[in-house]
Design an enzyme around this catalytic site. Structure first.
Site: not given
Length: 136
Positions: A63, A66
């Site tokens: 991600c 993230c």
């Protein structure tokens, strides 16, 4: 001494006292100044049950947002009294389902054992610190 250094010293002393004052090299006093990687539902529950403020970051290695949030979360762990927990949604799928995580990053804030906030997406450090201080 800077405010950051004072906070780090205080957190290290608190952890040392929690561990009974023993200097265990495997569990260094700086451990709570870094995010805790959650290994199970029970592990997260133990962190939440300890009381205080717990910021839980549900993330995935693949991600992009993230990865942007990762240094912010690390700074928050080092600079605040909050426990910062990281949950890899791929490794802990059951835990992610339990908390109804539908997208990453998703963060939950717990205060005194209760869920008080849910945040989806990247947030700025000052916003997260402000939330933590609100519940501290």
């Amino acid at each position: 001494m800077s405010e950051r250094d004072q906070i780090r010293e205080r957190k290290a002393e608190e952890l040392k006292n929690k561990l009974g004052g023993e200097g265990n090299d495997d569990e260094s006093t700086s451990d709570r100044n870094e995010p805790v990687h959650v290994e199970s539902t029970e592990h997260l529950q133990e962190l939440v049950d300890e009381g205080g403020v717990v910021l839980t970051d549900f993330y995935a290695d693949w991600c992009g947002p993230c990865k942007m949030l990762e240094p912010i979360v690390a700074e928050i762990a080092a600079e605040t009294d909050a426990t910062v927990a990281k949950v890899d949604v791929d490794a802990q799928q059951r835990l992610a389902q339990q908390y109804r995580v539908q997208g990453v990053p998703t963060m939950y804030l717990f205060a005194d054992g209760e869920q008080v906030e849910q945040l989806v997406g990247v947030r700025q450090k000052d916003q997260l610190v402000s939330l933590i201080q609100q519940y501290a």
